[in-house]
Design an enzyme around this catalytic site. Structure first.
Site, PDB file in Angstrom:
ATOM      1  N   ASN A  97       0.827  -1.204   0.000  1.00 15.81           N
ATOM      2  CA  ASN A  97       0.000   0.000   0.000  1.00 15.81           C
ATOM      3  C   ASN A  97       0.865   1.260   0.000  1.00 15.81           C
ATOM      4  O   ASN A  97       0.512   2.280   0.596  1.00 15.81           O
ATOM      5  CB  ASN A  97      -0.947   0.017   1.207  1.00 15.81           C
ATOM      6  CG  ASN A  97      -0.199   0.018   2.530  1.00 15.81           C
ATOM      7  OD1 ASN A  97       0.801  -0.675   2.697  1.00 15.81           O
ATOM      8  ND2 ASN A  97      -0.696   0.783   3.511  1.00 15.81           N
ATOM      9  N   ASP A 140       1.607  -6.975   1.417  1.00 13.20           N
ATOM     10  CA  ASP A 140       2.429  -6.193   2.345  1.00 13.20           C
ATOM     11  C   ASP A 140       1.776  -4.840   2.618  1.00 13.20           C
ATOM     12  O   ASP A 140       2.181  -3.820   2.080  1.00 13.20           O
ATOM     13  CB  ASP A 140       3.840  -6.012   1.755  1.00 13.20           C
ATOM     14  CG  ASP A 140       4.757  -5.181   2.640  1.00 13.20           C
ATOM     15  OD1 ASP A 140       4.538  -5.175   3.861  1.00 13.20           O
ATOM     16  OD2 ASP A 140       5.689  -4.550   2.113  1.00 13.20           O
ATOM     17  N   PHE A 141       0.749  -4.865   3.456  1.00 17.54           N
ATOM     18  CA  PHE A 141       0.076  -3.625   3.863  1.00 17.54           C
ATOM     19  C   PHE A 141       0.732  -3.162   5.164  1.00 17.54           C
ATOM     20  O   PHE A 141       0.678  -3.871   6.176  1.00 17.54           O
ATOM     21  CB  PHE A 141      -1.413  -3.859   4.112  1.00 17.54           C
ATOM     22  CG  PHE A 141      -2.235  -4.005   2.857  1.00 17.54           C
ATOM     23  CD1 PHE A 141      -1.666  -4.294   1.626  1.00 17.54           C
ATOM     24  CD2 PHE A 141      -3.612  -3.846   2.913  1.00 17.54           C
ATOM     25  CE1 PHE A 141      -2.437  -4.438   0.470  1.00 17.54           C
ATOM     26  CE2 PHE A 141      -4.409  -3.981   1.773  1.00 17.54           C
ATOM     27  CZ  PHE A 141      -3.816  -4.275   0.559  1.00 17.54           C
ATOM     28  N   GLU A 142       1.315  -1.987   5.149  1.00 16.97           N
ATOM     29  CA  GLU A 142       1.997  -1.474   6.335  1.00 16.97           C
ATOM     30  C   GLU A 142       1.380  -0.164   6.805  1.00 16.97           C
ATOM     31  O   GLU A 142       0.775   0.568   6.028  1.00 16.97           O
ATOM     32  CB  GLU A 142       3.498  -1.300   6.050  1.00 16.97           C
ATOM     33  CG  GLU A 142       4.186  -2.605   5.661  1.00 16.97           C
ATOM     34  CD  GLU A 142       5.695  -2.497   5.538  1.00 16.97           C
ATOM     35  OE1 GLU A 142       6.294  -1.706   6.306  1.00 16.97           O
ATOM     36  OE2 GLU A 142       6.268  -3.193   4.673  1.00 16.97           O
ATOM     37  N   ALA A 143       1.551   0.122   8.100  1.00 16.15           N
ATOM     38  CA  ALA A 143       1.053   1.360   8.720  1.00 16.15           C
ATOM     39  C   ALA A 143      -0.461   1.505   8.582  1.00 16.15           C
ATOM     40  O   ALA A 143      -0.970   2.611   8.439  1.00 16.15           O
ATOM     41  CB  ALA A 143       1.760   2.577   8.122  1.00 16.15           C
TER      42      ALA A 143
END
Length: 346
Positions: A97, A140-143
């Site tokens: 993202n 890989d979805f971060e934060a």
């Protein structure tokens, strides 16, 4: 008939022994575990893949993101994929993202909660994997927002179900944590139990314990790693867990924090040579550090992993019976780096 039956029994025993030997050999050489190298679209990643391909069995190409409508954005690195397939490596497409300048929580929220966007996103994961011959995807979805914890788990559940029907694998990257703390906005959104239930692999990002954005310290201290892996294996099947190893360190400038930066593996030794310093092994963290003064007389401290500490930390794969190890990222390593990984995983 008796002679024939005796002969068949002998063959069966030989086959069993041979199978046991092959299985034992595979375990001894690390073929059982995943040795994953993340690549980027840069040419340096391709050079590393060609130079060090014998040390790894899987790559994940970090070249995709998506828009608010759930459309996958980015290009498959064709040359890398062709080479990886030629060398019989498994391949994963990383979809993150990452927005204009950083990981975008609102973008992730939109795709997780809007039914049309979510369906389009998942369908395009399947299409992307088919068209490029990937083994699977690495989500890989971060934060992401703490309030999206259940939304993210549901997205993984739905995506994995559809991908599995197409005989495609699902890997999910999650931040490292040693407890499920609601007060920790960075790690709380990731429900290890739920994600681990549906994903084939969970790549735990066991690096960046300290980074250029904060106080100086080990990038991946031994106690922190073991606390993370202990928690992870209590909530996720150990054979699904892929432990991260950083191919970099950080350089902190005590006089000007805006100059703090990531330093790639092979450039750390250049710093050592340039400033004629002697790195020190830190027993508490099982990491390496040194200080120096730059041309402006500003004081710096560098923390990183050397060959010895990488080998020691990679050995945790065996200790916790993990599914493997991942390296972020290909492009600036050396032969000694990969030999340390190889020794640690055997």
């Amino acid at each position: 008939m008796k002679k024939t039956w005796k002969f068949i029994m002998i063959l069966a025993v030989i086959a069993t022994l041979a199978s046991a030997f092959i299985h034992s050999y595979a375990q001894a050489t690390g073929d059982k575990e995943m040795i994953l190298g993340y690549t980027t679209g840069e040419n340096d990643s391709y050079k590393s893949l060609k130079s060090f391909n014998k040390y790894l069995n899987t790559i994940a190409t970090d070249t995709f993101s998506f828009d608010e409508n759930g459309n996958i954005v980015g290009e498959a690195p064709k040359t890398q994929l062709e080479y990886a397939k030629k060398k019989k490596k498994k391949t994963y497409a990383v979809i993150s993202n990452f927005g204009q300048a950083d990981f975008d929580a609102d973008l992730a929220h939109q795709v997780m909660t809007d039914k049309t966007a979510r369906n389009r996103f998942i369908n395009q994961l399947v299409k992307l994997t088919k068209e490029n011959g990937y083994t699977g995807v690495n989500i890989d979805f971060e934060a992401i927002n703490p309030s999206d914890r259940s939304n993210y788990s549901n997205l993984i559940k739905e995506a994995a179900s559809i991908l599995h029907k197409e005989k495609m694998k699902t890997m999910v990257s999650v931040p490292a944590k040693s407890a499920d703390d609601k007060k920790n906005d960075w790690t709380w959104p990731y429900d290890y139990k739920q994600i681990g239930k549906y994903a084939d692999y969970v790549q735990v990002m066991t690096y960046d314990e300290h980074g250029s954005w904060g106080n100086s310290g080990s990038v991946a201290s031994m106690n922190w790693l073991q606390e993370t892996l202990s928690y992870s294996t209590k909530n996720i099947k150990a054979s699904k867990i892929i432990m991260g190893i950083p191919a970099y360190g950080y350089d902190w400038n005590f006089d000007d924090s805006e100059q703090n930066k990531l330093v790639h593996w092979k450039h750390i030794q250049e710093l050592v040579n340039k400033h004629k310093v002697k790195p020190k092994y830190d027993k508490t963290t099982a990491s390496v550090t040194f200080t120096y003064k730059d041309n402006q007389k500003q004081k710096h401290v560098v923390w990183y992993e050397n060959e010895s500490t990488i080998e020691k930390k990679t050995e945790l794969v065996k200790k916790y019976k993990l599914g493997g190890v991942s390296i972020y990222a290909l492009g600036h390593e050396s032969t000694s780096f990969w030999k340390a990984i190889q020794k640690g995983i055997k």
